[in-house]
Design an enzyme around this catalytic site. Structure first.
Site, PDB file in Angstrom:
ATOM      1  CB  THR A  91      -1.244   4.782   3.793  1.00 27.04           C
ATOM      2  OG1 THR A  91      -1.127   3.666   4.837  1.00 27.04           O
ATOM      3  CG2 THR A  91       0.247   5.181   3.505  1.00 27.04           C
ATOM      4  CE  LYS A 121       0.791   0.690   4.550  1.00 22.06           C
ATOM      5  NZ  LYS A 121       1.180   1.888   5.221  1.00 22.06           N
TER       6      LYS A 121
END
Length: 341
Positions: free
Chosen positions: A249, A192
């Site tokens: 994120t 990610k």
């Protein structure tokens, strides 16, 4: 109450030490720098990484690794991915065979392309490694240390380790789920960061919500594609370690990876960006590792590939976007046409 050693006093290690202290545990925080340890013990602050947070007096810092782990039934690793192997080598003669080891590190070892649990298995006695637990999920240290609501997942092949880790960490502000898919949790947590670089770059280029939504969606598709090829379980990628961590994120001002991407989108070079941030940006090394792994496994990862070109081959970010948008037309559901993802 448990006696717990937290290895690594960056922002994440410090935040987890704070969670453990809130839960009544006695926490020893290992710090590489003796002056930093002294400052934490004297002022109860980690001014370098979390300057606005007051730390519990139950957290005692030390730069002596043996002192940190001696007699501790639980050890939590929160070091950068590139430091994991050497850290395990230093810990190997110091840990007892029955220690519960938890790691909270999101990345691959660049040289070997191994996940963190694979590195740990190679460097620590088998009895310790087989009980390993992994902590993952959407959890910015800056919010955790302020006791803002956070939900994470702990994964392990050992049910006992999962449940012990859950009991150790869970409180009214820090909710912990369990998941038996250790492989998936590690892969999702690492990959990610690549997409977060891309999300920051999109914002730095001045693109809007449409672009970011597409990036997250197709980014999750390629994370899942590689994860499944490496043995992960599909549901993990729609859970906290997958889409949960991806959203946090890719959209947060706290994300170093997003900030690095944003600066790149504004035209700065990688060396300038890393110097300005001043802390480890895991997504950079992960982009390198993921591209090699994807090629080895014959898995298509177009976003990771374009980002590699921008980071390491001086490709212009706008040209990277044009490359992605100009790819061959295909189905969204890859099982309908697996040759073009």
């Amino acid at each position: 109450m448990q006696n717990v050693a937290v290895i690594g006093a960056g922002s994440w290690g410090t935040a987890l030490a704070s969670v453990l202290a809130d839960n009544g545990h006695s926490v020893t925080l290992w710090v590489r720098n003796a002056k930093q340890a002294e400052n934490i013990n004297t002022n109860h602050m980690n001014e370098k990484y979390l300057p606005d947070a007051k730390l519990s007096a139950k957290i005692a810092a030390t730069s002596d690794l043996q002192e940190a782990v001696s007699g501790k039934p639980v050890v939590l690793l929160a070091v950068p991915s590139h430091a994991m192997r050497q850290m395990c080598r230093e810990l190997a003669p110091l840990l007892t065979q029955d220690v519960l080891l938890i790691h909270a590190v999101k990345g691959f070892e660049l040289e070997s392309l191994k996940r963190m649990s694979e590195v740990i298995h190679e460097e620590l006695p088998g009895a310790i490694a087989t009980r390993l637990a992994v902590l993952s999920g959407p959890s910015h240290a800056e919010e955790v240390v302020q006791r803002q609501p956070t939900t994470v997942v702990v994964a392990s092949e050992s049910e006992d380790s999962m449940l012990r880790s859950q009991d150790l960490l869970m409180n009214r502000n820090f909710r912990v789920y369990t998941n038996p898919d250790l492989v998936g949790a590690e892969i999702a947590g690492a990959l990610k960061n690549i997409i977060a670089l891309g999300a920051g770059m999109s914002d730095g280029l001045g693109f809007g919500d449409n672009a970011k939504a597409a990036l997250l969606t197709r980014g999750l598709a390629e994370i899942t594609r590689l994860g499944l090829k490496l043995g992960a379980m599909p549901p993990t990628f729609s859970g906290l370690a997958g889409i949960g961590d991806l959203v946090a994120t890719c959209t947060s001002k706290h994300s170093r990876n997003w900030r690095a991407g944003y600066l790149l989108g504004q035209g700065k070079k990688l060396e300038e960006v890393l110097a300005e941030i001043g802390m480890v940006v895991e997504g950079v090394r992960t982009t390198q590792a993921a591209n090699v792994i994807a090629k080895r496994e014959d898995v298509e990862m177009p976003i990771a590939n374009v980002l590699y070109g921008i980071l390491f081959e001086d490709k212009d970010p706008r040209q990277g976007v044009e490359q992605l948008m100009g790819r061959l037309k295909t189905y969204e559901m890859e099982y309908l046409n697996p040759d073009h993802a």
